[in-house]
Design a protein around this motif. Structure first.
Motif, mmCIF file in Angstrom:
data_model
loop_
_atom_site.group_PDB
_atom_site.id
_atom_site.type_symbol
_atom_site.label_atom_id
_atom_site.label_comp_id
_atom_site.label_asym_id
_atom_site.label_seq_id
_atom_site.Cartn_x
_atom_site.Cartn_y
_atom_site.Cartn_z
ATOM 1 N N ALA A 1 5.251 -16.372 6.901
ATOM 2 C CA ALA A 1 6.296 -16.146 7.762
ATOM 3 C C ALA A 1 6.317 -14.731 8.243
ATOM 4 O O ALA A 1 6.840 -14.671 9.765
ATOM 5 N N ALA A 2 5.980 -13.603 7.703
ATOM 6 C CA ALA A 2 5.996 -12.291 8.316
ATOM 7 C C ALA A 2 4.920 -12.317 9.383
ATOM 8 O O ALA A 2 5.056 -11.518 10.396
ATOM 9 N N SER A 3 3.791 -12.889 9.204
ATOM 10 C CA SER A 3 2.747 -12.978 10.227
ATOM 11 C C SER A 3 2.981 -13.504 11.683
ATOM 12 O O SER A 3 2.649 -13.305 12.574
ATOM 13 N N GLU A 4 3.794 -14.598 11.390
ATOM 14 C CA GLU A 4 4.176 -15.495 12.496
ATOM 15 C C GLU A 4 4.830 -14.824 13.515
ATOM 16 O O GLU A 4 5.898 -14.100 13.337
ATOM 17 N N PRO B 1 -7.370 -2.326 -0.752
ATOM 18 C CA PRO B 1 -7.231 -2.671 -2.285
ATOM 19 C C PRO B 1 -5.858 -3.397 -2.776
ATOM 20 O O PRO B 1 -5.651 -4.250 -3.667
ATOM 21 N N ASP B 2 -4.958 -2.631 -2.456
ATOM 22 C CA ASP B 2 -3.519 -3.105 -2.972
ATOM 23 C C ASP B 2 -2.704 -2.755 -1.750
ATOM 24 O O ASP B 2 -2.084 -1.692 -1.320
ATOM 25 N N VAL B 3 -2.062 -4.142 -1.110
ATOM 26 C CA VAL B 3 -1.338 -3.794 0.120
ATOM 27 C C VAL B 3 0.124 -3.044 -0.240
ATOM 28 O O VAL B 3 0.733 -2.582 0.579
ATOM 29 N N ALA B 4 0.592 -3.566 -1.640
ATOM 30 C CA ALA B 4 1.779 -2.752 -1.875
ATOM 31 C C ALA B 4 1.706 -1.186 -2.099
ATOM 32 O O ALA B 4 2.572 -0.508 -1.589
ATOM 33 N N ALA B 5 0.642 -0.689 -2.265
ATOM 34 C CA ALA B 5 0.536 0.736 -2.066
ATOM 35 C C ALA B 5 -0.270 1.249 -0.812
ATOM 36 O O ALA B 5 -0.498 2.543 -0.744
ATOM 37 N N ASP B 6 -0.428 0.170 0.304
ATOM 38 C CA ASP B 6 -1.015 0.868 1.557
ATOM 39 C C ASP B 6 0.108 0.921 2.698
ATOM 40 O O ASP B 6 0.410 -0.118 2.964
ATOM 41 N N ALA B 7 0.123 2.100 3.000
ATOM 42 C CA ALA B 7 1.193 2.331 4.088
ATOM 43 C C ALA B 7 0.619 1.745 5.307
ATOM 44 O O ALA B 7 1.440 1.468 6.225
ATOM 45 N N ASN B 8 -0.553 1.482 5.532
ATOM 46 C CA ASN B 8 -1.356 0.937 6.770
ATOM 47 C C ASN B 8 -0.941 -0.494 6.830
ATOM 48 O O ASN B 8 -1.237 -1.180 8.035
ATOM 49 N N PHE B 9 -0.547 -1.154 5.832
ATOM 50 C CA PHE B 9 -0.202 -2.655 5.835
ATOM 51 C C PHE B 9 1.299 -2.745 6.014
ATOM 52 O O PHE B 9 2.088 -2.950 5.345
ATOM 53 N N ILE B 10 1.346 -2.909 7.555
ATOM 54 C CA ILE B 10 2.844 -2.751 8.238
ATOM 55 C C ILE B 10 3.654 -3.691 7.905
ATOM 56 O O ILE B 10 4.913 -3.668 7.864
ATOM 57 N N ARG B 11 3.031 -5.058 7.601
ATOM 58 C CA ARG B 11 3.846 -6.226 7.522
ATOM 59 C C ARG B 11 4.714 -5.935 5.886
ATOM 60 O O ARG B 11 5.677 -6.619 5.687
ATOM 61 N N SER B 12 4.401 -5.073 5.093
ATOM 62 C CA SER B 12 4.898 -4.611 3.817
ATOM 63 C C SER B 12 6.579 -4.462 4.054
ATOM 64 O O SER B 12 7.309 -4.460 3.210
ATOM 65 N N ARG B 13 6.618 -3.832 5.286
ATOM 66 C CA ARG B 13 7.929 -3.467 5.651
ATOM 67 C C ARG B 13 9.085 -4.696 5.891
ATOM 68 O O ARG B 13 10.329 -4.368 6.100
ATOM 69 N N ILE B 14 8.469 -5.824 5.772
ATOM 70 C CA ILE B 14 9.358 -6.832 6.136
ATOM 71 C C ILE B 14 9.617 -7.525 4.690
ATOM 72 O O ILE B 14 8.664 -7.789 3.988
ATOM 73 N N PRO B 15 10.762 -7.907 4.497
ATOM 74 C CA PRO B 15 11.333 -8.154 2.960
ATOM 75 C C PRO B 15 10.626 -9.522 2.576
ATOM 76 O O PRO B 15 10.532 -10.612 3.564
ATOM 77 N N GLY B 16 9.987 -9.503 1.507
ATOM 78 C CA GLY B 16 9.358 -10.903 1.000
ATOM 79 C C GLY B 16 7.761 -10.898 1.616
ATOM 80 O O GLY B 16 7.418 -11.830 1.027
ATOM 81 N N ALA B 17 7.376 -10.209 2.316
ATOM 82 C CA ALA B 17 6.015 -10.596 3.253
ATOM 83 C C ALA B 17 4.994 -10.395 2.234
ATOM 84 O O ALA B 17 4.051 -11.009 1.986
ATOM 85 N N ILE B 18 4.923 -9.472 1.156
ATOM 86 C CA ILE B 18 3.650 -9.070 0.306
ATOM 87 C C ILE B 18 4.045 -9.732 -1.179
ATOM 88 O O ILE B 18 3.314 -9.235 -1.965
#
Length: 561
Positions: free
Chosen positions: A78-81, A105-122
């Motif tokens: 949903a976040a990627s769409e 390695p761990d998207v929760a700890a990766d600031a570059n995984f910008i979709r993590s800012r969307i609630p519920g994305a990761i």
């Protein structure tokens, strides 16, 4: 990585190679490769990102997703769409910019995984990896894979995935080549449609395969109506269709070319059922897959042919008119010569009897009779001079006016010309001067005709100089030439008329207005005589200030005479 996984990874590479060889589009290969990677590596999900059609430096998620457990990555999907990954943005953007795999390695700890800012994305997402697919040095797609648990980078897996990316890059290469081919075809079609000449193409089976906008106008058929029809039955006139088939067949079997690679004029067939002229340029191209194709530019030359026909008709009309005028000119010349000759005999008798009367041999005359006979004599001389001029012009036009050049004392000719016009000058109270340089010497000349030319110039000066004016005849040597001038202080000649002075029968505005005697032949005859001596005559005149005629004659007969 255990040794047991090595065959699996190699098998993955082989499967990716097979898929790449069979696919025509990256989207067709994407889902099978994603499934194969997940099955071989144990990764739980994957999907494909492609460049945005409006801005190919931005990547967007597609609906090509695979999840080993459907719905387990619902938040991420949903976040990627609709998410737009710019160059350097997120792992997709970083892989697109660098052209190398990016492992998180761990998207929760990766600031570059910008979709993590969307609630519920990761939610339920551990590790992520992005693999670029490169075609011709440009990233044309990015594959993303995800696990539920964090995972450290695996060098062998990255190596295999890099090879998988290379295989998929071949699909992208074919896509790029296809796009380039389509773009080239579309561009060529646009160029042809904008061309002012009709373009027509035919395959080796004789079917029309190309037809631009100009062809629609020239042949009266729309593109939809023309494509797929037999060219011979469409634009080739019925009388040429058999020859057309024979020519195409001869070329396909023997390679003999009669029309190809030439620009020719021929007729074509219009949709409304009539022939019209065209200019045709045809060339053939062979394709390994589709065989020969024949291409032609056609230019409708109907208007040009009409113009040529009109010009040809006008030329024929002018030629006939010129021929008729020449015939009339010959008739006129013959008539003038005949009439002039017939006038000469009775006029000679009149002048002869006039001389008898004026000499007193027929008895004494009283003063009144003498004056009348003098008037008759002067007019007889005028008439005789006119007849001589007409006969001379007739000889010139007939090409039989020949000068008899002999060694001549030029001073004697100048004195004779001066004496011939002196009585006329005295009647007008003109001052008639003669200035001859010492030791002027002899020249090759026809003395009678040269004297006649000088008399014409002197008479012309007398006629156009008011009473009491100055007229001067001069001569001097100038190298291998002699220069003779006749200068007067008369009315002068309009500059607009000077170029016509030596034209036969030309009479200037002043001569017409003042009724000056003459038929306009004297100067034309003078020019003919001077040029017959290999010389030239020129005029210099200022209105109100007088005129000077200059004659240059070579001392010896020119070689071409």
């Amino acid at each position: 990585m255990s040794k047991d996984r090595e065959p699996v990874l190699v098998s993955l590479l082989q499967e990716a190679t097979r898929i790449a060889n069979e696919a025509d589009h990256i989207a067709d290969a994407g889902l099978p490769v994603i499934k194969a990677v997940c099955a071989a590596t144990g990764w739980n999900a994957g999907h494909l990102c492609l460049p945005d059609e409006r801005d190919r430096r931005v990547f967007v998620s597609t609906d090509l997703w695979f999840e080993d457990v459907p719905g387990s990555f619902a938040g991420l999907r949903a976040a990627s769409e609709g998410f737009r990954f710019t160059y350097g943005g997120g792992i997709v953007g970083r892989a697109a910019r660098s052209g190398r795999p990016v492992w998180s390695p761990d998207v929760a700890a990766d600031a570059n995984f910008i979709r993590s800012r969307i609630p519920g994305a990761i939610e339920g997402v551990g590790a992520a990896i992005a693999f670029p697919i490169t075609a011709r040095g440009v990233v044309s797609a990015v594959l993303e894979f995800f696990t539920h648990e964090p995972a450290e980078p695996d060098a062998r897996l990255l190596e295999i995935m890099a090879d998988v990316g290379v295989q998929l890059g071949r699909v992208a290469d074919r896509m790029a080549a296809t796009r380039a081919l389509l773009f080239g075809a579309e561009r060529l079609e646009r160029v042809l449609d904008s061309c002012v000449e009709a373009f027509v193409a035919m395959d080796e089976g004789g079917m029309i395969t190309g037809w631009n906008a100009a062809a629609e106008k020239v042949f009266g058929l729309s593109k939809e109506e023309a494509l797929g029809r037999r060219l011979a039955d469409t634009i080739v006139p019925p009388r040429y269709r058999e020859a057309h088939h024979l020519g195409v067949g001869r070329f396909l079997t023997t390679g003999e070319k009669r029309v190809l690679d030439n620009r020719i004029e021929i007729v074509a067939w219009h949709a409304n059922g009539y022939e019209f002229p065209i200019e045709l340029a045809v060339w053939a191209v062979q394709d390994a897959m589709q065989g020969w194709s024949f291409n032609a530019f056609v230019h409708d030359i109907t208007d040009r042919k009409r113009t040529e026909d009109a010009l040809r008709a006008a030329y024929e009309h002018e030629r006939e008119a010129v021929s008729r005028l020449r015939e009339l000119d010959v008739v006129k010349s013959d008539f003038v010569a005949t009439v002039s000759h017939e006038f000469r005999t009775p006029l000679t008798n009149v002048i002869g009897h006039l001389e008898v009367l004026t000499s007193g041999d027929a008895g004494e005359l009283n003063p009144a009779q003498t004056r009348m006979l003098q008037v008759i004599g002067r007019n007889s001389d005028r008439l005789r001079a006119l007849i001589e001029d007409l006969l001379t012009i007739s000889k010139v036009e007939a090409g039989v006016f020949d000068l008899e050049l002999v060694r001549t004392d030029l001073t004697e000719v100048l004195v004779a010309a001066h004496a011939a016009v002196e009585p006329r000058a005295k009647r007008r109270d003109h001052r008639l001067g003669l200035n001859v340089a010492p030791r002027l010497g002899a020249i090759d000349a026809d003395p009678e005709q040269l004297e006649r030319a000088l008399v014409n110039l002197l008479v012309n000066a007398i006629n156009f100089t008011p009473d009491g004016g100055l007229i001067e005849l001069t001569a001097k040597p100038d190298g291998d030439q002699v220069v003779i001038t006749v200068r007067d202080t008369g009315v002068g000649i309009d500059p607009a008329e000077q170029s016509q002075l030596f034209t036969r029968f030309f009479r200037g505005t002043f001569a017409v207005r003042e009724a000056v005697q003459g038929a306009g032949l004297g100067l034309a005859i003078t020019k003919t005589i001077v040029e017959g001596h290999g010389g030239e005559v020129a005029v210099d005149s200022v209105v109100g200030a007088g005129t000077t005629f200059t004659v240059r004659i070579p001392r010896e007969r020119p070689l071409w005479l």
